[in-house]
Design an enzyme around this catalytic site. Sequence first.
Site, PDB file in Angstrom:
ATOM      1  N   LYS A  17      -4.465  -2.423  -6.024  1.00  0.00           N
ATOM      2  CA  LYS A  17      -4.524  -3.757  -6.615  1.00  0.00           C
ATOM      3  C   LYS A  17      -5.117  -4.758  -5.630  1.00  0.00           C
ATOM      4  O   LYS A  17      -5.961  -5.589  -6.000  1.00  0.00           O
ATOM      5  CB  LYS A  17      -3.115  -4.213  -7.025  1.00  0.00           C
ATOM      6  CG  LYS A  17      -2.587  -3.446  -8.231  1.00  0.00           C
ATOM      7  CD  LYS A  17      -1.133  -3.774  -8.548  1.00  0.00           C
ATOM      8  CE  LYS A  17      -0.685  -2.924  -9.746  1.00  0.00           C
ATOM      9  NZ  LYS A  17       0.662  -3.246 -10.218  1.00  0.00           N
TER      10      LYS A  17
ATOM     11  N   GLN B 223       6.197  -5.485  -7.676  1.00  0.00           N
ATOM     12  CA  GLN B 223       5.938  -4.092  -8.065  1.00  0.00           C
ATOM     13  C   GLN B 223       7.243  -3.382  -8.414  1.00  0.00           C
ATOM     14  O   GLN B 223       8.231  -3.473  -7.684  1.00  0.00           O
ATOM     15  CB  GLN B 223       5.210  -3.373  -6.904  1.00  0.00           C
ATOM     16  CG  GLN B 223       4.763  -1.964  -7.229  1.00  0.00           C
ATOM     17  CD  GLN B 223       3.590  -1.902  -8.211  1.00  0.00           C
ATOM     18  OE1 GLN B 223       2.881  -2.884  -8.445  1.00  0.00           O
ATOM     19  NE2 GLN B 223       3.374  -0.736  -8.800  1.00  0.00           N
TER      20      GLN B 223
ATOM     21  N   ASP C 268       2.164 -10.202 -14.660  1.00  0.00           N
ATOM     22  CA  ASP C 268       2.575  -8.960 -15.333  1.00  0.00           C
ATOM     23  C   ASP C 268       3.005  -9.223 -16.782  1.00  0.00           C
ATOM     24  O   ASP C 268       3.168  -8.288 -17.562  1.00  0.00           O
ATOM     25  CB  ASP C 268       3.774  -8.326 -14.609  1.00  0.00           C
ATOM     26  CG  ASP C 268       3.366  -7.323 -13.546  1.00  0.00           C
ATOM     27  OD1 ASP C 268       2.378  -6.608 -13.757  1.00  0.00           O
ATOM     28  OD2 ASP C 268       4.073  -7.258 -12.519  1.00  0.00           O
TER      29      ASP C 268
HETATM   30  N1  L34 Z   1       5.230  -4.971 -11.671  1.00  0.00           N
HETATM   31  N2  L34 Z   1       5.022  -2.687 -11.580  1.00  0.00           N
HETATM   32  C1  L34 Z   1       4.549  -3.870 -11.989  1.00  0.00           C
HETATM   33  N3  L34 Z   1       3.412  -3.989 -12.722  1.00  0.00           N
HETATM   34  C2  L34 Z   1       2.693  -2.877 -13.053  1.00  0.00           C
HETATM   35  O1  L34 Z   1       1.610  -2.991 -13.823  1.00  0.00           O
HETATM   36  C3  L34 Z   1       3.143  -1.631 -12.610  1.00  0.00           C
HETATM   37  N4  L34 Z   1       2.447  -0.452 -12.849  1.00  0.00           N
HETATM   38  C4  L34 Z   1       3.185   0.792 -13.034  1.00  0.00           C
HETATM   39  C5  L34 Z   1       4.218   0.917 -11.913  1.00  0.00           C
HETATM   40  N5  L34 Z   1       4.828  -0.349 -11.551  1.00  0.00           N
HETATM   41  C6  L34 Z   1       4.337  -1.555 -11.888  1.00  0.00           C
HETATM   42  C7  L34 Z   1       1.258  -0.169 -12.266  1.00  0.00           C
HETATM   43  O2  L34 Z   1       0.533  -1.002 -11.749  1.00  0.00           O
HETATM   44  C8  L34 Z   1       2.102   1.844 -12.922  1.00  0.00           C
HETATM   45  N6  L34 Z   1       0.976   1.154 -12.343  1.00  0.00           N
HETATM   46  C9  L34 Z   1      -0.202   1.786 -11.881  1.00  0.00           C
HETATM   47  C10 L34 Z   1      -1.238   1.077 -11.308  1.00  0.00           C
HETATM   48  C11 L34 Z   1      -2.383   1.715 -10.835  1.00  0.00           C
HETATM   49  C12 L34 Z   1      -2.509   3.063 -10.944  1.00  0.00           C
HETATM   50  C13 L34 Z   1      -1.485   3.790 -11.517  1.00  0.00           C
HETATM   51  C14 L34 Z   1      -0.342   3.151 -11.984  1.00  0.00           C
HETATM   52  C15 L34 Z   1      -3.722   3.724 -10.402  1.00  0.00           C
HETATM   53  O3  L34 Z   1      -4.444   3.164  -9.615  1.00  0.00           O
HETATM   54  N7  L34 Z   1      -3.978   5.002 -10.790  1.00  0.00           N
HETATM   55  C16 L34 Z   1      -5.104   5.782 -10.337  1.00  0.00           C
HETATM   56  C17 L34 Z   1      -4.657   6.896  -9.396  1.00  0.00           C
HETATM   57  C18 L34 Z   1      -3.877   6.424  -8.233  1.00  0.00           C
HETATM   58  C19 L34 Z   1      -3.308   7.558  -7.415  1.00  0.00           C
HETATM   59  O4  L34 Z   1      -4.082   8.250  -6.746  1.00  0.00           O
HETATM   60  O5  L34 Z   1      -2.089   7.757  -7.477  1.00  0.00           O
HETATM   61  C20 L34 Z   1      -5.728   6.434 -11.567  1.00  0.00           C
HETATM   62  O6  L34 Z   1      -6.918   6.719 -11.515  1.00  0.00           O
HETATM   63  O7  L34 Z   1      -4.994   6.656 -12.530  1.00  0.00           O
END
Ligand code: L34
Length: 286
Positions: free
Chosen positions: A54, A98, A121
């Site tokens: 982020k 988070q 959020d």
């Molecule tokens: N407050 N907490 C708050 N807001 C959110 O919107 C989240 N969420 C979830 C968990 N807690 C939170 C997220 O941001 C899940 N989440 C999230 C954000 C980004 C990614 C996955 C979940 C992400 O970047 N995923 C990548 C892979 C990352 C890796 O290597 O683990 C993808 O390509 O899916």
Amino acid sequence: MTAAILDGKAVADQIRSEIAEQTAQFVAAKGITPCLAAVLVGDDPASQVYVRNKQRACENSGITSRLHRLSAGTCQDELLALIDELNRDQAVHGILVQLPLPPQIDESRVLQAVSPLKDVDAFHPENVGRMVQGRPRFLPCTPHGVQQLLLRKNIPIAGSHVVVLGRSDIVGKPMAIMLMQRGAGGDATVTVCHSRTRDLPGLTRQADILVVAIGRARFVTADMVKPGAVVIDVGINRTESGLVGDVDFEGVREVAGQITPVPGGVGPLTIAMLLHNTLAAARLQT
Ligand code: L34
């Protein structure tokens, strides 16, 4: 039939470049740089990855980001004091706490403490209520990212049967409400299923669009999907064989019409919509 891949990462990159352009215009007009304050409590490895992603995305779009790291043993009052300070800090436009938070902290208490105008959020009850009533201030990032993917890929939503698998406050509930809402990106017929649903495969097989956010690795199998359906995998599970979604990708891709991968599907879209909300928050406050 082998499903086409819905490249969430590519759509997220497109959205991010649009936000970068809008941010540059905002900075030029107002002389103020949008700023996101991220709060990370504890050292959950996945949360650290997501918060880092982020922050990097902010920097790439011309949004300033700050990280407040608190130890896993932080008490609720310390966290509330930090949020209060960020609420009053005029240089901070968006606040992101988070999740998950450690067990000694009352999550709903904390989410309510964030100023509704800085609530990027969209977890504050005022913003949830506004979204439900169809006059949103901010939309929650993950369901908004899914909706943008459907819209930008020209997947018909109006009149379609969407089955949402999962009923969390972060994904399932708001996703169902947003897609049933009147107007663009909505007008779907929505069914919400969960762990207690009777004859789950019978219901999921009726979906034109199946949105899966149940938090169980490879839970949705090919027999649960209608041939040609659009399958959106919101899950992200760490297993011995690496990152996998809530959908059995290899099996389901033989049945579905279109499917999102994990990684590279919904995750990057969540981050893009956070940037969108941070710019919107800066606009609201200036
Ligand atoms: N407050 N907490 C708050 N807001 C959110 O919107 C989240 N969420 C979830 C968990 N807690 C939170 C997220 O941001 C899940 N989440 C999230 C954000 C980004 C990614 C996955 C979940 C992400 O970047 N995923 C990548 C892979 C990352 C890796 O290597 O683990 C993808 O390509 O899916």
